[in-house]
Each structure stands twice: as C-alpha cells, then as structure tokens.
Design a protein around this motif. Structure first.
Motif, PDB file in Angstrom:
ATOM      1  N   GLY A 242      -7.164  10.612  -7.243  1.00  0.00           N
ATOM      2  CA  GLY A 242      -7.115  10.248  -5.820  1.00  0.00           C
ATOM      3  C   GLY A 242      -5.699  10.050  -5.303  1.00  0.00           C
ATOM      4  N   LYS A 243      -4.726  10.709  -5.927  1.00  0.00           N
ATOM      5  CA  LYS A 243      -3.322  10.552  -5.498  1.00  0.00           C
ATOM      6  C   LYS A 243      -3.120  11.091  -4.086  1.00  0.00           C
ATOM      7  CE  LYS A 243      -1.785  12.932  -8.993  1.00  0.00           C
ATOM      8  NZ  LYS A 243      -3.086  13.174  -9.620  1.00  0.00           N
ATOM      9  N   SER A 244      -3.628  12.305  -3.838  1.00  0.00           N
ATOM     10  CA  SER A 244      -3.444  12.902  -2.511  1.00  0.00           C
ATOM     11  C   SER A 244      -4.192  12.100  -1.452  1.00  0.00           C
ATOM     12  CB  SER A 244      -3.927  14.347  -2.498  1.00  0.00           C
ATOM     13  OG  SER A 244      -3.257  15.088  -3.490  1.00  0.00           O
ATOM     14  N   SER A 245      -5.385  11.638  -1.810  1.00  0.00           N
ATOM     15  CA  SER A 245      -6.156  10.830  -0.850  1.00  0.00           C
ATOM     16  C   SER A 245      -5.378   9.570  -0.495  1.00  0.00           C
ATOM     17  CB  SER A 245      -7.502  10.417  -1.447  1.00  0.00           C
ATOM     18  OG  SER A 245      -8.187  11.548  -1.921  1.00  0.00           O
TER      19      SER A 245
ATOM     20  N   ASN B 192      -6.982  14.372 -10.159  1.00  0.00           N
ATOM     21  CA  ASN B 192      -8.245  13.947  -9.550  1.00  0.00           C
ATOM     22  C   ASN B 192      -8.502  12.442  -9.477  1.00  0.00           C
ATOM     23  OD1 ASN B 192      -9.517  16.040  -8.385  1.00  0.00           O
ATOM     24  ND2 ASN B 192     -11.293  16.030  -9.757  1.00  0.00           N
TER      25      ASN B 192
ATOM     26  N   ASP C  82     -14.845   1.809  -4.901  1.00  0.00           N
ATOM     27  CA  ASP C  82     -16.109   1.909  -4.145  1.00  0.00           C
ATOM     28  C   ASP C  82     -17.206   2.493  -5.030  1.00  0.00           C
ATOM     29  OD1 ASP C  82     -15.955   5.141  -2.784  1.00  0.00           O
ATOM     30  OD2 ASP C  82     -14.347   4.210  -3.934  1.00  0.00           O
TER      31      ASP C  82
ATOM     32  N   SER D 130      -9.629   1.435  -2.859  1.00  0.00           N
ATOM     33  CA  SER D 130     -10.280   2.729  -2.683  1.00  0.00           C
ATOM     34  C   SER D 130      -9.564   3.538  -1.606  1.00  0.00           C
ATOM     35  CB  SER D 130     -11.745   2.516  -2.281  1.00  0.00           C
ATOM     36  OG  SER D 130     -12.273   3.726  -1.775  1.00  0.00           O
TER      37      SER D 130
ATOM     38  N   ASP E 240     -11.748  18.647  -4.766  1.00  0.00           N
ATOM     39  CA  ASP E 240     -12.460  18.215  -5.958  1.00  0.00           C
ATOM     40  C   ASP E 240     -11.882  18.849  -7.218  1.00  0.00           C
ATOM     41  OD1 ASP E 240     -14.205  16.424  -4.907  1.00  0.00           O
ATOM     42  OD2 ASP E 240     -15.595  17.968  -4.232  1.00  0.00           O
TER      43      ASP E 240
HETATM   44  P1  GDP Z   1      -5.519  13.889  -6.871  1.00  0.00           P
HETATM   45  O1  GDP Z   1      -5.790  15.124  -7.658  1.00  0.00           O
HETATM   46  O2  GDP Z   1      -5.189  12.743  -7.763  1.00  0.00           O
HETATM   47  O3  GDP Z   1      -4.533  14.081  -5.783  1.00  0.00           O
HETATM   48  O4  GDP Z   1      -6.918  13.458  -6.210  1.00  0.00           O
HETATM   49  P2  GDP Z   1      -7.502  13.773  -4.751  1.00  0.00           P
HETATM   50  O5  GDP Z   1      -6.905  12.853  -3.761  1.00  0.00           O
HETATM   51  O6  GDP Z   1      -7.428  15.234  -4.506  1.00  0.00           O
HETATM   52  O7  GDP Z   1      -8.989  13.300  -4.968  1.00  0.00           O
HETATM   53  C1  GDP Z   1      -9.820  13.858  -5.977  1.00  0.00           C
HETATM   54  C2  GDP Z   1     -11.275  13.570  -5.613  1.00  0.00           C
HETATM   55  O8  GDP Z   1     -11.523  12.180  -5.648  1.00  0.00           O
HETATM   56  C3  GDP Z   1     -11.634  14.024  -4.202  1.00  0.00           C
HETATM   57  O9  GDP Z   1     -12.940  14.541  -4.222  1.00  0.00           O
HETATM   58  C4  GDP Z   1     -11.585  12.755  -3.396  1.00  0.00           C
HETATM   59  O10 GDP Z   1     -12.441  12.787  -2.287  1.00  0.00           O
HETATM   60  C5  GDP Z   1     -12.045  11.740  -4.410  1.00  0.00           C
HETATM   61  N1  GDP Z   1     -11.536  10.398  -4.140  1.00  0.00           N
HETATM   62  C6  GDP Z   1     -10.262  10.029  -3.883  1.00  0.00           C
HETATM   63  N2  GDP Z   1     -10.168   8.696  -3.700  1.00  0.00           N
HETATM   64  C7  GDP Z   1     -11.422   8.207  -3.813  1.00  0.00           C
HETATM   65  C8  GDP Z   1     -11.998   6.887  -3.724  1.00  0.00           C
HETATM   66  O11 GDP Z   1     -11.333   5.884  -3.490  1.00  0.00           O
HETATM   67  N3  GDP Z   1     -13.318   6.800  -3.929  1.00  0.00           N
HETATM   68  C9  GDP Z   1     -14.120   7.854  -4.198  1.00  0.00           C
HETATM   69  N4  GDP Z   1     -15.410   7.640  -4.367  1.00  0.00           N
HETATM   70  N5  GDP Z   1     -13.606   9.099  -4.281  1.00  0.00           N
HETATM   71  C10 GDP Z   1     -12.305   9.298  -4.092  1.00  0.00           C
END
Ligand code: GDP
Length: 464
Positions: free
Chosen positions: A233-236, A231, A339, A369, A251
C-alpha cells in the motif's frame, strides 16, 4: 568597462492582473521616463500620469509613476517605476515604448546583479532574494528572510577578515626572514596566538558544515522515502498523503518501478515524499531486470533520504522482513491495511526484525489504513514532528546552497594544510591561507569572480 545600459523589465508576473509593474534602471532612467510621461514626478513621490510611446500623442495607458534618482536606490542607479494596468496589450505597448525610448530588456537577475555591483547586497543576500521569491513554505520564507538580512554573509566576512589578519601576521615572518629577532618573536607569536585563532576558525567552520544540511534541506525540501514490500500500500499511502492520485495504485505487485515524488507542506517545511518500487521480502528475489532496477533505485533513494517511512501489510506480517536493515534511528513504520487485518501480528514481526530496528532514536511504529485514512493523521503528525526536529532551530544562520558548502570546505582544507606549515614553511602557509580567504570571499562575492556571478544570477527571473 563599457558604458552602462539602461535596462527595463516587467517586474510583476506576466499575464492578466490588476497592475503590471515595469522597472527601469540605469544612467538614462530619467530620460527614458521623460520620453514616456510628462512632467517627470518629484523624486520618491508617486504621481498619476498618462503614458505614451515616444513621439506619439495618444497615451496607451495611465499609470502610477515613480522617479527614484540614485544612488539611494536598490541598484544604486537612477530608477523609475511604472505601475500600469496588467493586460497583455498594455505590457506589449509599454515594452515597445521603453525600447523606443532607448532602454534595453533586462536579462534574468540583472537588477539584483546591479545591486550587488553597487555594493548594496552581498551574493548570499542576492541569492536570498531569489529564494524568497521562490519560497513555498513558511520555513523557506523565514530562512530566506534571515539570509537576506545579511546574517550568513556576515559570518563569512568575519571569517575572511580573521584570515586576512592571520595572513598579515604570517607575512611579517616572511618579510623579515634575516632579522632573527623579529622573525623569532613573530614566529613564537604565531605558534601560540595565531594557531589558536586558526583552530577556533577551523572549529567554527566544522560546526557550520556539520549541520546535517539543514539549510539546504529547508531550501530544497526534506526527502522522505516510502519503502516496503510490493503491494503493502505504498502508492496508496503516497496518494493519501498528497491528497491526489500521483502514483498508480494496482493489485499487481511491482507497479511502481520508478520513483514518484510529491511535494507536501509539513510543519511549515517542504517535504519531498517519494514512492519507490517494492523491496523483495526475505528469501524472495525480484522477478525481472526492470523490477531489479526499480529495487536498486528504491534502495538508493532510501539511502540518501532524510527520513524513511517503512510500510508493512497488517495482513501479511512477513512483509516486515523487506525492511530489515534498511531503516535508521528516527525512521517511521506504518502497519497498513488495519481496516482488513489487526496490526498485532505485524507489530511483533517488526520487533522481531532485530537488524536495523534496535537503533537510537527508536523507530516509531504506527498503524492505519491508506484505504480508509484511519490513523493517517497520527502518521502525518509523526512525520511533521520528525521534519521539525530535522529542520531544528539553529541559532546561527545555516548555509543554504551546495555552492556555500563547497567553498567553506575548500577554505577548511586550506586551513588544515596551512596549520602545520606555520612554523617552518610560512610562505606556503600564507599561500594556503590566501586560498582559504579567497574561497570565503567567493561566497559573498568579495573577490572578482565573473564566472560565479554569471552562475548565481542566471538562476533569477527577469525583472529582479
Ligand atoms: P504498493 O505496491 O505498495 O504501492 O501498493 P498499492 O498502493 O499499489 O496497493 C496494493 C493494493 O493494496 C491495492 O489493491 C490497494 O487498493 C490495496 N490497499 C492499499 N492500502 C490499503 C488499505 O489500507 N486497506 C486495504 N484493505 N487495502 C489497501
């Protein structure tokens, strides 16, 4: 050997296009051409002709036609080329007409194979043609072009020639074992000059394979693994960098259980960016067996990657602990979600992760971000700089395939075996040296290696 067939192929991409190029090669290329067009154009001069199937009066298309008599052709054989209109029906009519005229459809790589057999190319050059056609990045194109010009093959041929020279000297000792003077003199010569030559060769081979797999990386892509706690933000981040939705962003923690890859062009190189399952933070263990497997794969991927991109959540500085001990010198860390939270706390957490962060070259920490895109340009620039450094600017042409690496390693091992045997077991030494020369010869195709040829040319597309 059976008599050679005359082969043909559609050498341009199939489907609708302005032009469809059919190439014909083989002893009867001229006859095949005569069956389709009349009169046969002057050698090496493009001519406009109506093209008809053998025995038909009505042409099926008009084409620019080339007649290229051997041996000064790509394959060394007589060749013909028809530049027809690029429609499916035209291509089908041409295929039927060429078969009716006695030509047979070429198998993948058949033209390049004939060029190799005619001594027009060595195997590394033939492979370079395939790489050039497949090249997606400037780095791949440049490397393939250099290899096609023969630099890599020349290195192996030079080593092989030097080895054959050493073998000849060693055999002097073997052939005159009873003639004490000759053997002693030759033996003394071996002990100095030849050993020095072998050592030089061995050193060159070592340097050649100790290239951090640069050439293979340029060809196959630099592997970058994104890693971090769930969570963060790796995938994002992957989606941002890829500019599309390749990974599922959610989420709920633990969404990315397998490894997701995207291909990026950075610094003129191909980069394979992989998103991995979240790594547990210190003091927490993965929820279930599937998640644990995801973590195992993430770690394996991080281990073999050329570069790791750690991600930490600015709002949860403790997520930095998931990276402890998993990064190496030169890796990058992004403090994400700036952010919604200031990066300072996360940054000091990162620097507190003693283990794995006190490395050379230092790990670069950036903030940004994935949601807004802020700071990601700097991250891309940092990634590009790292990839450019990994790609390097090697003076000598690098090996580009595992096939080359394995053969050089085999040659190197044989040299290592031969060296201590030079003094008192010359016959065994000579045998090892022959194995080494053979291994090098296999790379360029200087030895009779049918199975290697099949493997190399099977990777080609038809018409090449
Ligand atoms: P992963 O589990 O590391 O791959 O994380 P995801 O990319 O699935 O992101 C997890 C949550 O963090 C999601 O709800 C995203 O929308 C949120 N998120 C990711 N990057 C950012 C960011 O730069 N800023 C904010 N505020 N939320 C983010």
């Amino acid at each position: 050997m059976t008599t050679r067939t005359t082969i043909f192929a559609l050498s341009s991409a199939p489907g609708r296009a302005a032009v469809a190029v059919f190439r014909v090669s083989g002893p009867d290329a001229g006859g095949v051409l005569d069956a389709l067009v009349s009169p046969r154009p002057k050698p090496r001069t493009a001519a406009f002709r109506r093209v008809r199937a053998p025995g038909e009066t009505e042409p099926f298309d008009e084409a620019l036609v080339l007649w290229l008599p051997g041996p000064k052709t790509e394959t060394g054989e007589d060749m013909a080329e028809l530049q027809l209109h690029g429609g499916r029906a035209v291509a089908e009519a041409a295929t039927s007409a060429l078969i009716a005229a006695g030509a047979v459809p070429a198998r993948p790589g058949a033209f390049a194979r004939r060029a190799f057999e005619a001594g027009k190319l060595d195997l590394t050059q033939a492979e370079a043609i395939a790489d050039l056609v497949d090249a997606e990045t400037e780095g791949q194109r440049r490397q393939a072009m250099r290899q096609m010009q023969g630099g890599l093959g020349a290195t192996y041929d030079r080593w092989r020639a030097a080895l054959l020279d050493v073998i000849a000297r060693v055999e002097v000792v073997i052939d005159f074992p009873d003639e004490g003077d000759v053997a002693d003199a030759a033996g003394r010569g071996l002990a100095t000059e030849t050993v020095a030559l072998l050592d030089r060769l061995a050193a060159e081979m070592d340097a050649h394979v100790a290239d951090a797999r640069r050439g293979e990386r340029v060809r196959d892509g630099f592997q970058v693994a994104i890693l971090g706690a769930p969570n963060v933000g790796k995938s994002s981040l992957l989606n941002r960098l890829a500019r599309r939705d390749a990974a599922i962003v959610a989420d709920a923690p633990g969404t990315t259980r397998d490894v997701i890859e995207v291909h990026l062009g950075l610094a003129g190189q191909l980069v394979v960016l992989a998103d991995t399952a979240g790594l547990a933070e210190a003091g927490r263990s993965p929820g279930d067996a599937i998640e644990a497997e995801g973590v195992r794969r993430a770690l394996a991927r991080a281990e073999t990657a050329d570069l790791r991109l750690g991600v930490v959540d600015a709002g949860r500085p403790e997520t930095a602990s998931a990276l402890a001990g998993r990064l190496r010198g030169g890796d990058l860390v992004l403090i994400n979600k700036t952010d919604s939270a200031a990066p300072a706390a996360a940054e000091s957490m990162i620097h507190k992760q003693a283990q794995g962060f006190h490395v050379e070259p230092p790990i670069e920490v950036l903030a940004g971000s994935a949601a807004t895109g802020a700071g990601l340009e700097s991250l891309e620039a940092a990634l590009a700089a790292r990839v450019a450094a990994l790609a390097g600017t090697a003076e000598a042409p690098p090996l580009t395939r595992a096939r080359h690496r394995l053969a050089v390693e085999r040659a190197r091992e044989a040299l290592a075996r031969a060296r201590p045997r030079l003094g008192d077991a010359a016959e065994l030494a000579a045998e090892d040296l022959r194995l080494a020369a053979r291994a090098l010869g296999e790379i360029t195709g200087r030895v009779d290696v049918e199975e290697i040829l099949d493997r190399v040319f099977a990777g080609f597309c038809i018409g090449k």
